[in-house]
Design a protein around this motif. Structure first.
Motif, PDB file in Angstrom:
ATOM      1  N   GLN A 198       0.831  -1.203   0.000  1.00 42.51           N
ATOM      2  CA  GLN A 198       0.000   0.000   0.000  1.00 42.51           C
ATOM      3  C   GLN A 198       0.865   1.253   0.000  1.00 42.51           C
ATOM      4  O   GLN A 198       2.043   1.202   0.318  1.00 42.51           O
ATOM      5  N   TYR A 202      -0.262   4.638   4.382  1.00 40.66           N
ATOM      6  CA  TYR A 202      -0.754   3.454   5.085  1.00 40.66           C
ATOM      7  C   TYR A 202       0.398   2.658   5.672  1.00 40.66           C
ATOM      8  O   TYR A 202       0.332   2.156   6.784  1.00 40.66           O
ATOM      9  N   ARG A 206       0.899   1.875   9.573  1.00 36.86           N
ATOM     10  CA  ARG A 206       0.844   0.460   9.962  1.00 36.86           C
ATOM     11  C   ARG A 206       2.100   0.050  10.725  1.00 36.86           C
ATOM     12  O   ARG A 206       2.044  -0.652  11.718  1.00 36.86           O
ATOM     13  N   ARG A 226      -7.273  10.789   5.135  1.00 39.15           N
ATOM     14  CA  ARG A 226      -6.974   9.344   5.185  1.00 39.15           C
ATOM     15  C   ARG A 226      -6.389   8.934   6.530  1.00 39.15           C
ATOM     16  O   ARG A 226      -6.658   7.834   7.014  1.00 39.15           O
TER      17      ARG A 226
END
Length: 229
Positions: A198, A202, A206, A226
């Motif tokens: 991704q 992200y 993560r 986001r």
């Protein structure tokens, strides 16, 4: 909790992110270049060099991917495991530098938020940072109930205290990614990119966003939206 000021800065326009602790950079994430860490390619074996116990594989870039014998699944010598022109699914473990092409492996791993899927290595392992034996046992039993036979799963530190539903959702997303890779590898002609992790935002959140992060700084309204999601 420690009193350290920990923050994440994500500059999407420059494809770079950093983790800062007490105003010092402790981690960098860079998402630029033709070949990125974690990319999965459908490659072909270009040539096998038993003298250096490695092979060169074509991933479609100007520099060949370097595949060491220890990074090839299976038993036997390199020549028994690989043949010229053979199709292989490989993952980039080291990005190309200078005159060197990317280093690749056939041992694919797909990281999620709470788990890492190891499709070719059966079994369950768990992060050593999860120390509570009851929690270790709970997580292992949750994963063993939902995991398909024949694939491996690493339980990440972030899984601690997470619900069964969230862990299951994470695994389902990873299995879907793997199924898409397999499907693409059967239909595409090599060399070809099968999967890219991704986007930077992200990936950084993560990997780096833990309880002790006080602030996340981004450079666009789209990024802000986001991150909040």
């Amino acid at each position: 909790m420690n009193s350290e000021e920990k923050k994440i800065v994500i500059a999407e326009r420059d494809n770079i992110a950093a983790v800062l602790e007490n105003k010092k950079v402790t981690d960098f994430f860079i998402h630029r270049g033709e070949v990125l860490l974690g990319d999965v390619y459908l490659a072909t074996v270009d040539n096998i060099l038993p003298s250096i116990d490695a092979a060169f594989v074509n991933v479609g870039t100007d520099k060949m991917g370097f595949l060491h014998a220890q990074d090839v699944m299976g038993k036997g010598t390199l020549k028994e495991k690989l043949s010229p022109k053979q199709k292989l699914v490989v993952q980039v473990v080291k990005e190309p530098t200078g005159h060197k092409g990317p280093r690749v492996t056939t041992e694919i791993s797909l990281p999620g938020r709470f788990l890492v899927l190891m499709p070719n290595e059966p079994g369950i392992s768990i992060s050593k940072k999860i120390e509570n034996s009851k929690e270790r046992a709970r997580l292992k039993s949750v994963v063993s109930l939902i995991k398909p036979v024949g694939v491996g799963v690493i339980i990440r530190t972030e899984a601690e205290g997470q619900s069964e539903a969230d862990i299951q959702e994470d695994l389902e997303i990873l299995l879907e990614k793997w199924n898409n890779i397999i499907t693409a590898s059967e239909t595409m002609t090599p060399p070809n990119l099968l999967y890219r992790d991704q986007d930077l935002l992200y990936r950084t959140i993560r990997e780096a966003c833990t309880e002790d992060v006080k602030e996340i700084v981004v450079d666009t309204a789209f990024a802000l939206n986001r991150v909040q999601n």
